[in-house]
Write an enzyme that holds these catalytic residues in place. Sequence first.
Site, mmCIF file in Angstrom:
data_model
loop_
_atom_site.group_PDB
_atom_site.id
_atom_site.type_symbol
_atom_site.label_atom_id
_atom_site.label_comp_id
_atom_site.label_asym_id
_atom_site.label_seq_id
_atom_site.Cartn_x
_atom_site.Cartn_y
_atom_site.Cartn_z
ATOM 1 N N GLU A 146 47.815 38.555 34.098
ATOM 2 C CA GLU A 146 47.900 37.989 35.260
ATOM 3 C C GLU A 146 48.107 36.543 35.194
ATOM 4 O O GLU A 146 47.072 35.971 34.616
ATOM 5 C CB GLU A 146 46.880 38.593 36.347
ATOM 6 C CG GLU A 146 47.326 38.507 37.894
ATOM 7 C CD GLU A 146 47.715 37.096 38.096
ATOM 8 O OE1 GLU A 146 48.698 37.049 39.244
ATOM 9 O OE2 GLU A 146 47.086 36.163 37.956
ATOM 10 N N CYS A 191 43.739 37.535 43.540
ATOM 11 C CA CYS A 191 44.360 38.400 42.763
ATOM 12 C C CYS A 191 44.712 39.774 43.227
ATOM 13 O O CYS A 191 43.942 40.403 43.876
ATOM 14 C CB CYS A 191 43.411 38.622 41.530
ATOM 15 S SG CYS A 191 44.173 39.643 40.247
ATOM 16 N N CYS A 217 42.858 42.836 40.259
ATOM 17 C CA CYS A 217 41.594 43.389 40.351
ATOM 18 C C CYS A 217 41.283 43.352 41.812
ATOM 19 O O CYS A 217 40.351 43.672 42.386
ATOM 20 C CB CYS A 217 40.794 42.557 39.651
ATOM 21 S SG CYS A 217 40.513 40.835 40.216
ATOM 22 N N HIS A 227 37.311 40.391 44.940
ATOM 23 C CA HIS A 227 37.109 39.244 45.592
ATOM 24 C C HIS A 227 36.510 39.398 47.053
ATOM 25 O O HIS A 227 35.850 38.706 47.827
ATOM 26 C CB HIS A 227 38.031 38.123 45.502
ATOM 27 C CG HIS A 227 38.404 37.748 44.093
ATOM 28 N ND1 HIS A 227 37.399 36.914 43.512
ATOM 29 C CD2 HIS A 227 39.227 38.068 43.081
ATOM 30 C CE1 HIS A 227 37.787 36.679 42.249
ATOM 31 N NE2 HIS A 227 39.075 37.610 42.042
ATOM 32 N N ARG A 254 36.888 42.342 34.961
ATOM 33 C CA ARG A 254 36.915 41.193 33.881
ATOM 34 C C ARG A 254 35.575 40.529 33.756
ATOM 35 O O ARG A 254 35.470 39.683 32.998
ATOM 36 C CB ARG A 254 38.172 40.240 34.108
ATOM 37 C CG ARG A 254 39.331 40.739 33.864
ATOM 38 C CD ARG A 254 40.329 40.293 34.643
ATOM 39 N NE ARG A 254 41.582 41.054 34.327
ATOM 40 C CZ ARG A 254 41.875 42.064 35.096
ATOM 41 N NH1 ARG A 254 41.002 42.523 36.221
ATOM 42 N NH2 ARG A 254 42.979 42.599 34.842
ATOM 43 N N SER A 274 37.403 34.963 34.712
ATOM 44 C CA SER A 274 38.352 34.447 33.676
ATOM 45 C C SER A 274 38.318 32.865 34.122
ATOM 46 O O SER A 274 38.792 32.135 33.165
ATOM 47 C CB SER A 274 39.804 34.885 34.285
ATOM 48 O OG SER A 274 40.185 36.110 33.929
ATOM 49 N N CYS A 291 42.995 37.014 33.507
ATOM 50 C CA CYS A 291 43.570 36.553 35.039
ATOM 51 C C CYS A 291 43.256 35.351 35.578
ATOM 52 O O CYS A 291 42.322 35.090 35.737
ATOM 53 C CB CYS A 291 42.871 37.889 35.976
ATOM 54 S SG CYS A 291 43.635 37.863 37.729
ATOM 55 N N CYS A 340 43.062 34.816 39.418
ATOM 56 C CA CYS A 340 41.509 34.669 39.576
ATOM 57 C C CYS A 340 40.923 33.377 39.271
ATOM 58 O O CYS A 340 39.969 32.942 39.997
ATOM 59 C CB CYS A 340 41.084 35.953 38.774
ATOM 60 S SG CYS A 340 40.929 37.400 39.701
HETATM 61 N N1 NFV Z 1 39.014 37.349 36.297
HETATM 62 C C1 NFV Z 1 39.267 38.002 37.080
HETATM 63 FE FE1 NFV Z 1 39.769 39.191 38.428
HETATM 64 C C2 NFV Z 1 38.889 40.472 37.581
HETATM 65 N N2 NFV Z 1 38.607 41.592 37.194
HETATM 66 C C3 NFV Z 1 38.361 38.638 39.169
HETATM 67 O O1 NFV Z 1 37.100 38.434 39.385
HETATM 68 O O2 NFV Z 1 41.270 39.566 37.887
HETATM 69 NI NI1 NFV Z 1 42.577 39.667 38.779
#
Ligand code: NFV
Lengths: 555, 217, 366
Positions: free
Chosen positions: A14, A61, A64, A68, A482, A505, A549, A552
């Site tokens: 991502e 994001c 995932c 969040h 992640r 990330s 990601c 993120c």
């Molecule tokens: N790094 C990240 Fe995320 C995740 N898992 C978020 O906290 O990916 Ni889009």
Amino acid sequence: MANKIAVDPITRIEGHLRIEAQLEGGKIVNAWSSSTAFRGIETILKGRDPRDAHHFTQRFCGVCTTVHSMASIRAVEDALKIEIPTNARLIRNLIMGIQNVQDHVIHFYHLHALDWVDITSALAADPAATSKLAQSISDWPKSSTDYFKGVKERIAAFVNTGRLGPFQNAYWGHSAYKLPPEANLMAVAHYLEALEWQKDVIKIHAILGSKNPHPQTFLVGGVASPVDPNSQNGINADKIALMMKLFKKARDFVEKVYIPDLLAVAPFYTDWAGIGGGVGNFLSYGDFPESGGNDVDSYFFPRGIILGKDIANVLPVDERLITEYVTNSWYNYSGGDNKGLHPYQGETNHNYTGPKPPYKWLDTDGKYSWVKSPRYNDQPMEVGPLARILVAYGAGVPEVKGAVDFVLNTLGVGAGALFSTLGRTAARGVDCLILAQRNEKWLNELAANIGRGDYEVHNKERWDPSTWPSEAQGYGTHEAPRGALGHWIRIENGKIANYQAVVPSTWNAGPRDAAGQMGPYEAALIGTPIADPNKPVEILRTIHSFDPCLACAVH
Amino acid sequence: MLKVTYVWEWPVRITHWVNVISIVVLSVTGYYIGDPFITVQSTDQYVMGWMRAIHFAFAYAFSLSILVRLIWAIFGNEYAKFKAFFPWASKEGWKHIVGTFCYYTFLKKELPHAVGHNALAGMAYSGVFVLFMVQVVTGFALYGQFAPGSGWDNVFGSLLVTFGAQGMRLTHHVVMWLLIGFSIHHVYSGWLMDIKEKNGTLGSIFGGYKFVEREDN
Amino acid sequence: MKDLKAPTPVSIPEETLRKAEARGVSRRDFIKFCTATTATLALPMTLVPKVAQAVEDNRVPVIWVEYQSCSGDSEAFLRSNQPTAGDIILDFISLEYSEVVMAAAGHLAEEAKHAAMKKYAGKYVLVVEGSIPTGDGGVYCTTGGISAVDSCKELVKNAAATICVGSCSSFGGIPAAAPNPTGAVSVMDLVPGAPIINLPGCPVNAQNFTATVVHFLTFGSLPATDRLGRPKFGYGKRIHDNCERRGHFDAGQYAEAFGDAAHRDGHCLYKLGCKGPETFHNCPTVRYNEGVSWPVMSGHGCIGCSEPQFWDTMTPFYRRLPKVPGFGVEASVDKIGLGLAAATAVAFGAHGVMSAVRGGDKSDKD
Ligand code: NFV
Ligand code: HEM
Ligand code: HEM
Ligand code: SF4
Ligand code: SF4
Ligand code: F3S
Ligand SMILES: [Mg+2]
């Protein structure tokens, strides 16, 4: 700089990630990790209603997607001292649980696999031999000769059009690809199956929260999905039965396809158990409360840190020791860029000092990324499934110990092999398996709780801002796919005064800090062999093993 | 000597009372639309449905009435003309504005004489007519949403893009309160003038006649 | 006598079905897909064969780029059902570039993009996900060292058509929310006048995306749009006018709190802030994840995610109306209004008392 290379974009992740690396003697001797996109959502959040924050942060994001929201509402609930009802805890666990499972499978098959699997070689496979291979590793029903023949024909028809689309210009035929054609064909078949599977199992998000990506059911104080066995508009027996089926489908695939594939592919790449180690420190906030509202002591995955690869010593986490540096990131701090700030005091003052686009190289001596550099007690930490599994393993969680030992024994390697690119990829499989097996327990508990006549999903005691103190602060954590995710919020007069997210990330992809310490991506790349600087598939392997990601990481 | 003068011709009086009734009904139904304070138990009720239907019916009556009154501002007598609403357009008018203002704020005891609207009232009415127009425009723009491509949507729909649907709604809602505020002030000052000018102001909006000093004409 | 075996107007030519089959798409799936897409497009069923042929014959080259995005729209695409993402990638389009899916990386990925742009100039469909930051010379988003501003302009200009997936590329989306730190804009603001279709939503509904692509294949043009560049087939009706809870709205049955009896019974979410009355989107009819659900169905109000600037205009999300500018968080428009009315009454009451006690007023004509 003849021996410096840049990989930009890193694809099958991502977001916008760029790696620059210095090569010497066929190995990486120095590396820089940079994200090249910034949106400023922390700034956008200021002055808004804290109850709305989770909708905004969710858009950090779309991969995932739920995490969040989760961290955000937990932060607000922490600040306002809100306990959530049992149904809400279980529904949240289920949403998070299937998120991690689905995300890991997509990562393995669609984002990571092509680093190890050569699709073009699958065309040389013998379907009968592929069938034999598949049946030797699993009793998954889709394994007949005809089935693999069909897949092979479909791929051949596609290749024969001469238009390879997303599969063109890749590193096919690279000497680093080691799988026999039959394993490649099996993997391609499972790539396509997983594509179907992921869209089916994630319907659980739609059942519990309207849609995926970006389910719309989280609430400060609980969830918005009503629970009522006597209504067709709530979570009732019918929906529970449907979810039961989907959770079983999820577990079946992980048990019978993902894990066997992982164990079948890994032996061809055991050299990668010695590559890609990284910083050797691990942080896991732990998650999945099994009692109360959000009782940390009841977390299924425990909270803890490991320093210097010392699994035997799982240390407690002290949230106050977390800081973020911007020494090498495109921000400035009002008190100087060489000091780390705790997230409550965190600042997001963007200040780009990099080269003017179009550019060829970043100024890696100065600031070179939109990612900040989080540190725990001034140490870089790796987060993610590996950290989660190591902490749980060290803490002696039986489910985790069993699964990890099984994988290590099957591959015939010791625990030391976990600190590597391969270890990271294997740990993700273990994490996925354990959660795939745990979900059904939470669903049964939800059914039982509803059966007891508890239909409460939302604690509205402090929903109305007039019940809030004029100033409050809190933080919420979550074990995202992640890794360790934290959101910090300060609320003043009913509005967000400051909002800071320190994301998995961010921990992993961050650049060097004030002391010059590398972030986990950078550290993990050091020593990685590169056979062909023009086709650095090895960089992809190690970087992908973290499942980056960047939307993120920067937000 | 008092003389009875025909000030408010019938279109003025009729539109005034159609407006008053419409505004009361539109405010009650509109308030409910904005905050449905009655929640019913059974599906065979149609409370919001009726509130909206009534709102829209009176919306049409109200809009038509305003249209009639605007046309009458062209054909009607001197008290009904646009001039009466824009005293600031003339020197004489300015004197009236200052004088009336000083009277209202207790700075002076003399009230400038007026047969139709006094200067401040005329100005207030022009403002109120603007608010009326705002209600009509925002109202019909919102009304057009249920049928994109329909007549009202073609007329006002682009405003929803410029100002946003929520902005239009909020405006529509806020103007209701402004009109309520105006009404309180208006009825009070009508009563005040009635007493102070002793010219039958209040009655005039029913019958059309005011008592005016003979020399005035 | 009529020939009973004559093909009905909706039957797909045998030839087309066979070609689809040869590529590994079952007849059943192919017919299902063509019918469903024709329905989403609100086209008459007599056009199913035309849709089928169009899909069959040209695998249109597609370049999918991401700028300031969260990849939610790419993920939505992966959840497509009819056809599935796998079928689309292998059989219906030729996906020349997509950062999330593609195997190539680094300069080889960029080369693939440029090669496709040259080879299919004026013929490819560009899909844009994410807004474009125009602030400070475009430094807030680069790929391969090229700014999103430059990259987007070039790709749009060479495309046959551009499809903006999601609210970020359609309207600026979350990066453009106040105070828009990076100067984020939509594609239509960056490249005015280009043939662009907006498929807002956060994220886009995958079904609207496939339907738009198929429309383009079938008719060689983009579908008819509303004032905001959204196709009428997907955004021509208000959520509120197609909502399954509309009966409760009209009756006067509202959920007052999450989890209360009315909420559990599926009553209208208006009082919990539902923005269905100001949002145009086909969520209630098409729904998400193969028709499983959509926000209102799951008990949470619509947040207006397909409307321009919804992050600013539809917030606070749990309130029906936005805040009145200049007043505190707590103040609702009715509280302010009531205050205003009360203040007027009090002021004029006082004025009345003053007037009454004061004698000697006279008219200037007295
Ligand atoms: N790094 C990240 Fe995320 C995740 N898992 C978020 O906290 O990916 Ni889009
Ligand atoms: C003095 C005149 C009027 C007053 C005081 C008034 C008041 C209101 C109020 C308070 C609302 C609720 C707004 C909200 O909170 O969402 C409303 C809604 C509405 N009004 Fe009016 N209104 C007036 C005139 C009109 C006119 C002339 C129209 C033209 C058709 C109109 C059409 C509407 C519509 C369409 C709605 C939204 C209904 C819905 O969402 O179901 N109104 N009005
Ligand atoms: C019991 C209620 C009311 C009474 C007794 C009343 C009385 C009057 C009187 C006496 C006049 C003539 C004023 C003058 O000499 O300048 C007048 C004019 C006017 N009133 Fe009212 N009023 C009432 C309610 C309202 C309401 C609720 C509104 C609107 C919100 C309203 C709007 C107007 C307007 C716009 C005019 C100017 C008329 C024109 O020139 O067409 N009135 N009213
Ligand atoms: S529109 Fe929504 S889902 Fe799409 S990129 Fe923007 S934030 Fe993500
Ligand atoms: S739930 Fe929302 S969209 Fe549905 S009827 Fe109520 S207000 Fe309208
Ligand atoms: S929030 Fe978006 S998904 Fe549909 S119901 Fe509302 S437009
Ligand atoms: Mg942050």
